[in-house]
Design an enzyme around this catalytic site. Sequence first.
Site, short mmCIF file in Angstrom:
data_model
loop_
_atom_site.label_atom_id
_atom_site.label_comp_id
_atom_site.label_asym_id
_atom_site.label_seq_id
_atom_site.Cartn_x
_atom_site.Cartn_y
_atom_site.Cartn_z
NE ARG A 1 41.46 106.03 62.77
CZ ARG A 1 41.56 107.19 62.13
NH1 ARG A 1 41.12 107.33 60.91
NH2 ARG A 1 42.10 108.22 62.72
CG HIS B 1 37.32 110.51 57.90
ND1 HIS B 1 37.89 111.68 58.34
CD2 HIS B 1 38.30 109.58 58.01
CE1 HIS B 1 39.14 111.48 58.68
NE2 HIS B 1 39.42 110.20 58.49
#
Length: 113
Positions: free
Chosen positions: A72, A77
């Site tokens: 995730r 990011h």
Amino acid sequence: MKNPRLYLRQILEAADFILETAHSLQDLQSSKLIRDAVIRNFEVMGEATKRLSPAFRVQHPQIPWRSLAGFRDVLIHDYDEVAIEVVWDVIQNSLPMVRLEVARLLEYGSDLG
């Protein structure tokens, strides 16, 4: 802390969506809609994982919690560096087992409250 059953259901629903939506690597490569939906559901899985208590995750080591949460983080990011082939590999080689283990926990877990 909320009942872990809530987060496990979120993980299971997201896994089911991914497995029902991404039928091939070509689906992911050719459709931004499918690709974005699949990635979003991986993000939901990772966030739900992070919301489970550390003690709960330790009690259920058969599920790769750290990998789910880490994936995730990478998708959110480092989204511009994620190769769609990596996402497809996770769908093919990791997600079915995660889905199965989460479903088992929901069905048989006595410590879910």
